[in-house]
Design a protein around this motif. Sequence first.
Motif, PDB file in Angstrom:
ATOM      1  N   ARG A 131       0.813  -1.224   0.000  1.00 57.43           N
ATOM      2  CA  ARG A 131       0.000   0.000   0.000  1.00 57.43           C
ATOM      3  C   ARG A 131       0.848   1.278   0.000  1.00 57.43           C
TER       4      ARG A 131
ATOM      5  N   GLU B   7       4.101   1.410  -1.233  1.00 52.74           N
ATOM      6  CA  GLU B   7       5.271   1.199  -2.088  1.00 52.74           C
ATOM      7  C   GLU B   7       5.682   2.440  -2.887  1.00 52.74           C
ATOM      8  N   HIS B   8       4.705   3.119  -3.483  1.00 51.37           N
ATOM      9  CA  HIS B   8       5.041   4.243  -4.364  1.00 51.37           C
ATOM     10  C   HIS B   8       4.891   5.588  -3.675  1.00 51.37           C
ATOM     11  N   ASP B   9       4.795   5.532  -2.356  1.00 50.35           N
ATOM     12  CA  ASP B   9       4.557   6.750  -1.589  1.00 50.35           C
ATOM     13  C   ASP B   9       5.874   7.439  -1.243  1.00 50.35           C
ATOM     14  N   THR B  10       5.930   8.758  -1.441  1.00 48.82           N
ATOM     15  CA  THR B  10       7.162   9.482  -1.108  1.00 48.82           C
ATOM     16  C   THR B  10       6.925  10.453   0.046  1.00 48.82           C
TER      17      THR B  10
ATOM     18  N   ASN C 210      11.565   5.986   4.096  1.00 46.60           N
ATOM     19  CA  ASN C 210      12.482   6.336   3.011  1.00 46.60           C
ATOM     20  C   ASN C 210      13.822   5.618   3.214  1.00 46.60           C
TER      21      ASN C 210
ATOM     22  N   ARG D 196      12.344  -1.251   2.609  1.00 49.33           N
ATOM     23  CA  ARG D 196      11.139  -0.771   3.300  1.00 49.33           C
ATOM     24  C   ARG D 196      10.476  -1.851   4.145  1.00 49.33           C
TER      25      ARG D 196
END
Length: 166
Positions: free
Chosen positions: A112, A114-117, A123, A127
């Motif tokens: 959920r 994975e592509h969150d910055t 970070n 992860r």
Amino acid sequence: MAHKNIVLFGFMGTGKTHVGKEVAHKLDMTFVDMDDLIVGRAGKPIPEIFADDGENHFRALERQVVEDLSQQSGLVIATGGGVIKNPENVGDLGRDGLEICLTAAPEVILGRVEHDTNRPLLNTDDRLVTIQTLLDSRQHLYDSIPNQIDTSDMSVDEVVGKIVAM
Ligand code: S3P
């Protein structure tokens, strides 16, 4: 006695924001996302708060938001995943509130976020290991919340239905 607020606790990626918005809509309550309020007050996004001012400053802003929201009623509150690190936060938010902890398996959380910055604590190079380590260190705190819902295999609608039934 009716609860004054519904408070959603839980690790990052357990669905607090998605679920909270829907619960508020269904119950005609007001949704608030603590992270959004912190960003509004700081005037910059969460990664910048962490980078410029440090995690301690973020936690101080988070604490102020808890103090404010605890005075209000009719809210569905999506807390930040680390809010439980300060027992005073849990005490204040839980007072007269319906406290619910959303959980999910580490692999599900990874999928959920994975592509969150926007989550500086995740970070890192690995992860999954970070999620597991953070979860391990906080597990006893999340476990202390009276109502638990494992969202790993549930749709948002299913979780919302469960909370509305409470
Ligand atoms: C944090 C969770 C985040 C946000 C910040 C720190 C944490 O909120 O408050 O990045 O310590 O677990 P979400 O749980 O809404 O991602």
